[in-house]
Write a protein that holds these residues in place. Sequence first.
Motif, PDB file in Angstrom:
ATOM      1  N   GLY A  70       0.986  -1.421   0.241  1.00  0.00           N
ATOM      2  CA  GLY A  70      -0.240  -0.058  -0.133  1.00  0.00           C
ATOM      3  C   GLY A  70       0.952   1.111   0.098  1.00  0.00           C
ATOM      4  N   LEU A  92      -3.888   4.057  -0.924  1.00  0.00           N
ATOM      5  CA  LEU A  92      -4.614   4.220   0.265  1.00  0.00           C
ATOM      6  C   LEU A  92      -4.131   5.536   0.579  1.00  0.00           C
ATOM      7  CD1 LEU A  92      -3.140   0.800   1.845  1.00  0.00           C
ATOM      8  CD2 LEU A  92      -5.348   1.255   0.818  1.00  0.00           C
ATOM      9  N   ASN A 105     -10.982   4.225  -0.527  1.00  0.00           N
ATOM     10  CA  ASN A 105      -9.845   3.162  -0.120  1.00  0.00           C
ATOM     11  C   ASN A 105     -10.915   1.817   0.085  1.00  0.00           C
ATOM     12  OD1 ASN A 105      -7.762   4.417   0.494  1.00  0.00           O
ATOM     13  ND2 ASN A 105      -8.189   4.787   2.539  1.00  0.00           N
ATOM     14  N   VAL A 112      -6.795  -5.705  -2.426  1.00  0.00           N
ATOM     15  CA  VAL A 112      -6.271  -6.184  -1.461  1.00  0.00           C
ATOM     16  C   VAL A 112      -6.672  -7.173  -1.425  1.00  0.00           C
ATOM     17  CG1 VAL A 112      -5.137  -6.143   0.745  1.00  0.00           C
ATOM     18  CG2 VAL A 112      -5.673  -4.340  -1.018  1.00  0.00           C
ATOM     19  N   ILE A 124       1.251  -3.295   4.482  1.00  0.00           N
ATOM     20  CA  ILE A 124       1.158  -1.926   5.209  1.00  0.00           C
ATOM     21  C   ILE A 124       1.965  -1.301   5.909  1.00  0.00           C
ATOM     22  CG2 ILE A 124      -0.840  -3.009   6.261  1.00  0.00           C
ATOM     23  CD1 ILE A 124      -2.205  -0.426   5.792  1.00  0.00           C
TER      24      ILE A 124
END
Length: 326
Positions: A70, A92, A105, A112, A124
């Motif tokens: 991300g 993101l 998102n 994802v 992340i």
Amino acid sequence: MSKIWKFNLGYRIFRFYADWCTGTTYRRITVEGKEKIPANTPVILASNHCCTMMDAAIILYADDGATAFGARADIFRSSFAPVLHWMKMVPLARIRDGLNEVAKNYEVFDEVADCLGHEVPFCIYVEGTHRPTRGLQPVKKGVFRIATRTQQLTNKPVAIVPVGLAYQSFFHMMTDVVVRYGDPIYVDDVPQSKWTSILSERILGLIANYPKRRKYPFYVTIPLAIVSLPLFAVSTILCLPILLATYYFKRRLKDRAWINTIRYTCKLVLLPFMLIAAGIAGFINLPWWAAVLLLLLVAYSQSIAYLLHNFYKLIIKDIKKCRKSS
């Protein structure tokens, strides 16, 4: 646009070269606790964020397989967006980007989840921003939202694996880094009110110990410094294009955390051209063995130059300390 979890030969070739560049940017990269990553299950790597793009490079270096990441949404508003997607990165948005952007998102979460469902790990940065200091900023809940959404779509338990990146130095090349993996966290096993606190505690435990410099006596370091001076001079000359490019971009930096990323990127881009030029000149004018030696010196010139530069600086620092204490 292809799915980020799909195999890509070009990506694999690029990874081989990028991982080599990462390994030659640091003196030593140590990986601990990799056995804690569960097999045959969706895995989210929840990492601290200290050194901008170098954090991603080191996490990729620690694992040969593909890993998706991300990244801040604003960098996807440029013409580089397809390249970022090819590198298995998804946007993101953060609160500072506005509520409309944050709402997008949830579409990314589905992408994802698809990636995790095919057992490609997703990394992340749980702080939502980088900071080149020891410690950890407040952990965001995004990682848990992704895990929950993935479980809903795949009907599989998602393991959130804490990752701690412990740097000897945030701003210098050819220093040591430790990558530590912690025990996985499953959202169904932890009360929602304790999600962020437990993850924060786990990551803080992983970064509590960072690599420290080893000290050697002067009767060892000073002769080595003298003997290595010709190698330092040759290496510095050979990597001059990288050094000049680094200096150019470094002068325009507002955030020091990007320094090693600039050095790494300059090498990543310029080194192939330098090797081609050295190869042509070497094999035309030198014996084959000397041309091969020249190529090796060019390939490792930046690493050698920075390693010896750090070595000389530490010797000078130690001498100054001795003079003050005497």
